[in-house]
Scaffold this motif. Structure first.
Motif, PDB file in Angstrom:
ATOM      1  N   ARG A  56      34.016  40.728  35.128  1.00  0.00           N
ATOM      2  CA  ARG A  56      35.312  40.650  35.830  1.00  0.00           C
ATOM      3  C   ARG A  56      36.138  41.895  35.548  1.00  0.00           C
ATOM      4  O   ARG A  56      36.718  42.497  36.451  1.00  0.00           O
ATOM      5  N   THR A  57      36.197  42.305  34.292  1.00  0.00           N
ATOM      6  CA  THR A  57      36.984  43.481  33.911  1.00  0.00           C
ATOM      7  C   THR A  57      36.442  44.740  34.572  1.00  0.00           C
ATOM      8  O   THR A  57      37.209  45.560  35.090  1.00  0.00           O
ATOM      9  N   GLU A  58      35.124  44.899  34.578  1.00  0.00           N
ATOM     10  CA  GLU A  58      34.519  46.074  35.209  1.00  0.00           C
ATOM     11  C   GLU A  58      34.766  46.088  36.710  1.00  0.00           C
ATOM     12  O   GLU A  58      34.973  47.151  37.296  1.00  0.00           O
ATOM     13  N   SER A  59      34.759  44.941  37.325  1.00  0.00           N
ATOM     14  CA  SER A  59      35.034  44.856  38.758  1.00  0.00           C
ATOM     15  C   SER A  59      36.440  45.374  39.078  1.00  0.00           C
ATOM     16  O   SER A  59      36.637  46.155  40.003  1.00  0.00           O
ATOM     17  N   MET A  60      37.407  44.944  38.281  1.00  0.00           N
ATOM     18  CA  MET A  60      38.788  45.376  38.514  1.00  0.00           C
ATOM     19  C   MET A  60      38.988  46.843  38.120  1.00  0.00           C
ATOM     20  O   MET A  60      39.682  47.587  38.796  1.00  0.00           O
ATOM     21  N   ARG A  61      38.348  47.258  37.047  1.00  0.00           N
ATOM     22  CA  ARG A  61      38.524  48.635  36.566  1.00  0.00           C
ATOM     23  C   ARG A  61      37.908  49.666  37.514  1.00  0.00           C
ATOM     24  O   ARG A  61      38.498  50.699  37.793  1.00  0.00           O
ATOM     25  N   LEU A  62      36.714  49.350  38.036  1.00  0.00           N
ATOM     26  CA  LEU A  62      36.004  50.300  38.900  1.00  0.00           C
ATOM     27  C   LEU A  62      36.254  50.070  40.387  1.00  0.00           C
ATOM     28  O   LEU A  62      35.756  50.818  41.214  1.00  0.00           O
ATOM     29  N   ASN A  63      36.978  48.988  40.711  1.00  0.00           N
ATOM     30  CA  ASN A  63      37.273  48.629  42.096  1.00  0.00           C
ATOM     31  C   ASN A  63      35.989  48.408  42.911  1.00  0.00           C
ATOM     32  O   ASN A  63      35.864  48.884  44.043  1.00  0.00           O
ATOM     33  N   VAL A  64      35.025  47.702  42.287  1.00  0.00           N
ATOM     34  CA  VAL A  64      33.775  47.343  42.953  1.00  0.00           C
ATOM     35  C   VAL A  64      33.465  45.882  42.652  1.00  0.00           C
ATOM     36  O   VAL A  64      33.973  45.318  41.691  1.00  0.00           O
ATOM     37  N   GLU A  65      32.621  45.293  43.470  1.00  0.00           N
ATOM     38  CA  GLU A  65      32.205  43.920  43.226  1.00  0.00           C
ATOM     39  C   GLU A  65      31.116  43.901  42.147  1.00  0.00           C
ATOM     40  O   GLU A  65      30.202  44.711  42.171  1.00  0.00           O
ATOM     41  N   PRO A 114      37.215  42.945  43.113  1.00  0.00           N
ATOM     42  CA  PRO A 114      38.120  43.918  42.492  1.00  0.00           C
ATOM     43  C   PRO A 114      39.556  43.431  42.295  1.00  0.00           C
ATOM     44  O   PRO A 114      40.265  43.935  41.432  1.00  0.00           O
ATOM     45  N   ASP A 115      39.988  42.435  43.072  1.00  0.00           N
ATOM     46  CA  ASP A 115      41.363  41.941  42.915  1.00  0.00           C
ATOM     47  C   ASP A 115      41.485  40.868  41.827  1.00  0.00           C
ATOM     48  O   ASP A 115      42.552  40.298  41.626  1.00  0.00           O
TER      49      ASP A 115
END
Length: 149
Positions: A56-65, A114-115
């Motif tokens: 979840r954190t990586e998704s938000m940090r990198l703006n990718v799913e 990402p959100d």
């Protein structure tokens, strides 16, 4: 009484035999496969929750799913894209319950957007008997949390 000795082992021979037995146990002991204890199951559940939080954190940090995928044939949880593999212990039954529309082909998947939201789902881990661990991933916040049975 010259030359009369009773049959038996000397102290040195007994110590050598005990030393060889101890060495054998030290080498072979770790090879004996023991079952997963309830404490080990709790620790594994914590690791799965940490991997889900990391996805979840990586998704938000990198703006990718990103995704947490359960690979049943390989008996492992995978964090996509290519971040890690978490093997399931041999005697643990693991399931990942998700919405069918979010499955990655044939493999159950929890997707993290990402959100911060996710597709939601629940990881269920259990041992033969009554011990079980559940980790629920909220679809709105994407936050994984332990669920008490």
């Amino acid at each position: 009484m010259t030359g009369d000795r009773t049959a038996g082992f000397t102290l040195i021979e007994a110590i050598i035999v005990l030393g060889l037995m101890a060495l054998g146990m030290a080498l072979l002991g770790p090879m004996v496969r023991r079952g997963t204890s309830p404490r080990d199951l709790e620790a594994f559940g914590t690791r799965v929750a940490i991997e889900a939080r990391r996805a979840r954190t990586e998704s938000m940090r990198l703006n990718v799913e990103t995704a947490l995928v359960f690979d049943a044939p390989g008996r492992a949880f995978l964090v996509r894209p290519g971040q890690g593999r978490l093997p399931v212990p041999h005697d643990v039954t693991a399931t990942l319950v998700t919405s069918r529309s979010m499955d990655d082909g044939e493999r159950p998947t929890i997707r993290f957007l990402p959100d911060g939201r996710s597709s939601g789902g629940e990881v269920r881990l259990s041992l033969p008997g009554a011990t079980a661990v559940r980790i629920a991933v909220d679809w709105l916040t994407g936050w994984p949390r332990r669920v008490t049975p």
